[in-house]
Structure formats: structure tokens, C-alpha cells
Scaffold this motif. Structure first.
Motif, short mmCIF file in Angstrom:
data_model
loop_
_atom_site.label_atom_id
_atom_site.label_comp_id
_atom_site.label_asym_id
_atom_site.label_seq_id
_atom_site.Cartn_x
_atom_site.Cartn_y
_atom_site.Cartn_z
N VAL A 120 126.50 -15.18 44.52
CA VAL A 120 125.21 -14.75 45.04
C VAL A 120 124.17 -15.68 44.40
O VAL A 120 124.12 -15.81 43.18
CB VAL A 120 124.91 -13.28 44.68
N VAL A 121 123.38 -16.33 45.23
CA VAL A 121 122.43 -17.32 44.73
C VAL A 121 121.03 -16.94 45.20
O VAL A 121 120.82 -16.65 46.39
CB VAL A 121 122.80 -18.74 45.24
N GLU A 122 120.10 -16.94 44.25
CA GLU A 122 118.69 -16.67 44.62
C GLU A 122 118.05 -17.94 45.15
O GLU A 122 118.18 -19.01 44.53
CB GLU A 122 117.93 -16.17 43.39
N TYR A 123 117.40 -17.86 46.28
CA TYR A 123 116.67 -18.99 46.85
C TYR A 123 115.19 -18.66 46.87
O TYR A 123 114.78 -17.60 47.33
CB TYR A 123 117.14 -19.30 48.27
N ASN A 124 114.39 -19.59 46.34
CA ASN A 124 112.94 -19.54 46.49
C ASN A 124 112.55 -20.77 47.30
O ASN A 124 112.81 -21.89 46.87
CB ASN A 124 112.25 -19.54 45.12
N VAL A 125 111.95 -20.53 48.45
CA VAL A 125 111.66 -21.62 49.38
C VAL A 125 110.15 -21.71 49.57
O VAL A 125 109.50 -20.71 49.86
CB VAL A 125 112.37 -21.39 50.73
N TYR A 126 109.62 -22.91 49.39
CA TYR A 126 108.19 -23.15 49.56
C TYR A 126 108.02 -24.10 50.74
O TYR A 126 108.55 -25.21 50.73
CB TYR A 126 107.60 -23.76 48.28
N PHE A 128 109.22 -17.96 50.44
CA PHE A 128 110.25 -17.00 50.83
C PHE A 128 111.22 -16.85 49.67
O PHE A 128 111.60 -17.83 49.05
CB PHE A 128 111.02 -17.48 52.07
N ARG A 129 111.60 -15.60 49.41
CA ARG A 129 112.64 -15.38 48.40
C ARG A 129 113.73 -14.50 49.01
O ARG A 129 113.44 -13.47 49.62
CB ARG A 129 112.10 -14.71 47.15
N PHE A 130 114.96 -14.94 48.86
CA PHE A 130 116.09 -14.15 49.37
C PHE A 130 117.34 -14.54 48.62
O PHE A 130 117.32 -15.46 47.78
CB PHE A 130 116.24 -14.35 50.89
N MET A 164 116.20 -28.59 46.42
CA MET A 164 116.64 -29.30 47.63
C MET A 164 115.49 -29.37 48.62
O MET A 164 114.73 -28.42 48.76
CB MET A 164 117.80 -28.52 48.29
N PRO A 165 115.37 -30.50 49.31
CA PRO A 165 114.28 -30.63 50.29
C PRO A 165 114.47 -29.74 51.51
O PRO A 165 115.59 -29.56 51.99
CB PRO A 165 114.36 -32.11 50.72
N VAL A 166 113.35 -29.18 51.98
CA VAL A 166 113.30 -28.58 53.33
C VAL A 166 112.88 -29.72 54.23
O VAL A 166 111.79 -30.28 54.06
CB VAL A 166 112.28 -27.43 53.40
N ILE A 167 113.75 -30.13 55.13
CA ILE A 167 113.44 -31.35 55.88
C ILE A 167 112.69 -31.07 57.18
O ILE A 167 111.99 -31.93 57.66
CB ILE A 167 114.67 -32.24 56.11
N SER A 168 112.80 -29.88 57.73
CA SER A 168 111.92 -29.47 58.82
C SER A 168 112.32 -28.08 59.30
O SER A 168 112.99 -27.35 58.56
CB SER A 168 111.90 -30.46 59.97
N GLN A 202 114.41 -23.86 45.93
CA GLN A 202 114.99 -23.83 44.59
C GLN A 202 116.06 -22.76 44.56
O GLN A 202 115.82 -21.61 44.93
CB GLN A 202 113.90 -23.54 43.56
N ALA A 203 117.25 -23.17 44.12
CA ALA A 203 118.38 -22.25 44.08
C ALA A 203 118.75 -21.98 42.64
O ALA A 203 118.79 -22.89 41.82
CB ALA A 203 119.57 -22.88 44.81
N SER A 204 119.00 -20.70 42.31
CA SER A 204 119.53 -20.39 40.99
C SER A 204 120.60 -19.30 41.16
O SER A 204 120.40 -18.33 41.89
CB SER A 204 118.43 -19.95 40.01
#
Ligand code: NAG
Ligand code: NAG
Length: 189
Positions: free
Chosen positions: A179-185, A47-49, A148-152, A165-167
């Protein structure tokens, strides 16, 4: 006690985990397929947002609820912000809303600006509406990429695990708005 349980029901329990748990059972082994879970079919989703930390203006979504004394540290050690930050598809805050980041962050380092992030990404879009993932991790905000961990999660993300991952995309140095880009796996079923 075991002698009191009829042999037939013991056999049944051994043969099939579909047997409903007796009212007195504290812990019961379950067949995952009964919950629609196929342990061999774990999916990986990306996911990217964009996460909008809005401190300024008439309707801030990030509110400072604890302000530490300014003379105790240069890192704001101890500050706490409660957030209900919009998550949008594009950096533009008026682009499509895909969810909200609800939780808090706190400055947890005395040496550098590193936040502890505790937040739920509550999605509102498409089939993910009503499902969410939970992130808890360390965010040294001046690093280019913070992990940062996705814990559940819940809903479609039951049993999820992964990482975010935040940038930083943009920061307004006057207001602190970011404004921070998040890429979540995320691995989930
Ligand atoms: C910080 O300022 C407060 C209020 O002026 C004072 O009581 C306290 O001793 C100061 N602390 C330090 C570490 O200088
Ligand atoms: C998401 O779910 C809520 C509650 O069920 C509903 O009110 C809302 O219209 C849904 N939004 C979308 C975009 O499907």
C-alpha cells in the motif's frame, strides 16, 4: 500559392483565430478561450490517495507478465507487472475508491531496486470521474519518498503538469502486496 488566396480571407485569418480551419490546414493557431481555457487561470490541485499493489489472492490487480531469469540480477532487472490497482481515500482497501492506476511498472535498474512507472490515474469520483492524469517516472522503492513527473492528463487535466510523491505505507513481505501513499500536485486549467 499565396497569390491564389484572396486578400480578404488572409485578413480575416490575421484578425481572428476564430475562423474555422480550412479542410486543408495541417496546423492552425487557436485562441485558447475558444476551448474554454484561460491561460491566466491555472489551478494547483493536491490529491492524496492510497495505491494498492495486490499480487496475491484470488483477484490480483498487479500481474507479473515478464519474469527475468533469477541468475542475471539481484534487482529483478527486466521484470514487468501490468497493473489495474485501486486508488482509495484511506489506507484501508475497503475505503472509498477514488480511481484506478492502470499501466505497468518494470525494474529498470541493475544496481538498486528502481522501477520505471508508467500509469494513468483514472479517477472515478465526483467531478473528476472520467478525467485522469498520466505519471511516468523513476521509483526507487526503498527510498522514503519517491518523486515522479505528472506528464499530462485528460478531461479536467488537459494540459496538466506536475509531480507525484510516493511513500510506502505498508508492505507484506510474504506476498509482496503493498500500500503506497501518493501525494500528487497538478497544475491544470
Ligand atoms: C542463468 O541460468 C540459465 C539457465 O540455467 C543459463 O542458461 C544461463 O547461462 C545463466 N546465466 C548466467 C549469467 O549465469
Ligand atoms: C462515472 O462515470 C461513469 C461513466 O460515465 C458512470 O457510469 C458512473 O456511474 C460514474 N460514477 C460516479 C461515481 O459518478
Amino acid at each position: 500559392m499565396a497569390a491564389l488566396i484572396p486578400i480578404s480571407s488572409l485578413l480575416l485569418l490575421l484578425l481572428s483565430s476564430a475562423v474555422p480551419a480550412p479542410a486543408s490546414a495541417f496546423a492552425t493557431a487557436l485562441d485558447p478561450s475558444l476551448m474554454g481555457i484561460n491561460l491566466r487561470k491555472e489551478k494547483l490541485s493536491h490529491f492524496r490517495f492510497y495505491w494498492h499493489d495486490v499480487l496475491s489472492g484470488p483477484k490480483p490487480t498487479s500481474v507479473r507478465v515478464v519474469t527475468p531469469p533469477s541468475n542475471t540480477s539481484a534487482t529483478g532487472f527486466g521484470l514487468v507487472n501490468i497493473i489495474d490497482n485501486p486508488l482509495t481515500l484511506l489506507p484501508d482497501p475497503s475505503s472509498k475508491l477514488v480511481g484506478r492506476a492502470q499501466g505497468f511498472y518494470t525494474s529498470a535498474s541493475q544496481e538498486e531496486l528502481a522501477l520505471l512507472m508508467v500509469m494513468n490515474f483514472a479517477f472515478v469520483t465526483g467531478k473528476y470521474n472520467g478525467s485522469g492524469i498520466t505519471v511516468m517516472g523513476r521509483n526507487p522503492i526503498f527510498n522514503k519518498v519517491r518523486e515522479m513527473p505528472v506528464i499530462s492528463g485528460c478531461g479536467l487535466f488537459r494540459f496538466a503538469r506536475g509531480y507525484a510523491q510516493a511513500s510506502t505505507h505498508t508492505v507484506d513481505l510474504k506476498t509482496g502486496d503493498a500500500v503506497v501513499e501518493y501525494n500528487v500536485y497538478v497544475l491544470h486549467y
